[in-house]
Scaffold this active site. Sequence first.
Site, PDB file in Angstrom:
ATOM      1  N   HIS A  66      -4.370  -8.424  -2.537  1.00  0.00           N
ATOM      2  CA  HIS A  66      -4.624  -6.991  -2.312  1.00  0.00           C
ATOM      3  C   HIS A  66      -3.794  -6.144  -3.265  1.00  0.00           C
ATOM      4  CE1 HIS A  66      -6.691  -8.090   1.345  1.00  0.00           C
ATOM      5  NE2 HIS A  66      -5.634  -8.805   1.691  1.00  0.00           N
ATOM      6  N   HIS A  91       5.106  -2.289  -3.583  1.00  0.00           N
ATOM      7  CA  HIS A  91       3.831  -2.785  -4.121  1.00  0.00           C
ATOM      8  C   HIS A  91       3.148  -1.645  -4.875  1.00  0.00           C
ATOM      9  CE1 HIS A  91       2.801  -0.979  -0.199  1.00  0.00           C
ATOM     10  NE2 HIS A  91       1.746  -0.530  -0.867  1.00  0.00           N
ATOM     11  N   HIS A  93      -0.627   0.319  -6.370  1.00  0.00           N
ATOM     12  CA  HIS A  93      -2.069   0.591  -6.268  1.00  0.00           C
ATOM     13  C   HIS A  93      -2.531   1.057  -7.645  1.00  0.00           C
ATOM     14  CE1 HIS A  93      -2.028   0.497  -1.808  1.00  0.00           C
ATOM     15  NE2 HIS A  93      -0.789   0.952  -1.972  1.00  0.00           N
ATOM     16  N   HIS A 117       4.563   2.106  -4.084  1.00  0.00           N
ATOM     17  CA  HIS A 117       4.990   2.370  -2.709  1.00  0.00           C
ATOM     18  C   HIS A 117       6.196   1.511  -2.373  1.00  0.00           C
ATOM     19  CE1 HIS A 117       0.759   3.900  -1.445  1.00  0.00           C
ATOM     20  NE2 HIS A 117       1.502   4.831  -1.999  1.00  0.00           N
ATOM     21  N   THR A 199      -2.254   3.004   4.234  1.00  0.00           N
ATOM     22  CA  THR A 199      -3.477   3.254   3.464  1.00  0.00           C
ATOM     23  C   THR A 199      -4.387   2.039   3.447  1.00  0.00           C
ATOM     24  OG1 THR A 199      -2.508   2.562   1.368  1.00  0.00           O
ATOM     25  CG2 THR A 199      -2.210   4.875   1.992  1.00  0.00           C
ATOM     26  N   THR A 200      -3.955   0.980   4.101  1.00  0.00           N
ATOM     27  CA  THR A 200      -4.776  -0.235   4.203  1.00  0.00           C
ATOM     28  C   THR A 200      -5.018  -0.529   5.684  1.00  0.00           C
ATOM     29  OG1 THR A 200      -2.730  -1.534   4.095  1.00  0.00           O
ATOM     30  CG2 THR A 200      -3.937  -1.241   2.037  1.00  0.00           C
TER      31      THR A 200
END
Length: 261
Positions: A66, A91, A93, A117, A199-200
């Site tokens: 992811h 992590h 995005h 993040h 957000t996931t």
Amino acid sequence: LLQVIWILAAFGDEHWTYEGELNPRPATYTDFSSHTGTSSPGRKIYVPHGYDQPGTEPLELHNNGHTVQLSLPPTLYLEGLPRKYVAVQLHLHWGERGSKMGSEHQINSKASAAELHIVHYDSDSYNSVGEAMKSPQGLAVLGILIEVGENENPAYEHILSRLHEIRYKGQKTSVPPFSVKELLPPELSQFFRYNGSLTTPPCYQSVVWTVFSQKVQISAGQLEKLQETLLSREREPAQVLEQNYRVPQPLNQRKVLASFN
Ligand code: 1SD
Ligand code: ZN
């Protein structure tokens, strides 16, 4: 709607008090163009501790299919929120290959190329991040908007130069300790803050979001390294991991606060 009063302790005897709002709908408001500003010029109410100390233990970098995620030690924590939030992981995005639009938050409706993040949880109230992520304000996530500039950003190389080792889902590598503060923008006193969601999925409404208004820059080549990450496992047909960001969600009466005018 659940009304929550937040009292944010600042330095000295000053206090920054405001009313926030948690909304049970799984949404994160990610466009700050109409933010409600509040002023605290020159006052740092947000302090990352331990961020400038390279730890002693190597950090694990993992392609989980992811995102690419780096484990962080609890010696990194945030001060300035009502409770102590210790770091767990960071992590990223990003957008599709070749795209410079891949951030989750937007300022004045403008997306950035990518977003970092740094995830923390309230260790005063919960025993684990898993427990905290289900609870209002259980997590505090720092959002750093990343844009493409002329120069390579050496700090981000601690992560990006290692991504070829974990191109496939499930792969892990070990990163020597470095100062996480280098990943943050220079000006930490200017940020937006609101109560929002992961957000996931399952998009729990559990996050105190802090998004710095100043952006950091990486080179086009560095962004490419990120966008070469795969979501397929080794020996499977290659599938690119791209567009792992959530699009902006409605405000739903949230208040978005700015630490500056
Ligand atoms: O996407 C992450 C997810 O991977 C996990 O880290 C979760 C916290 O446990 O946070 C979300 S996010 O809202 O920080 N994107
Ligand atoms: Zn994230």
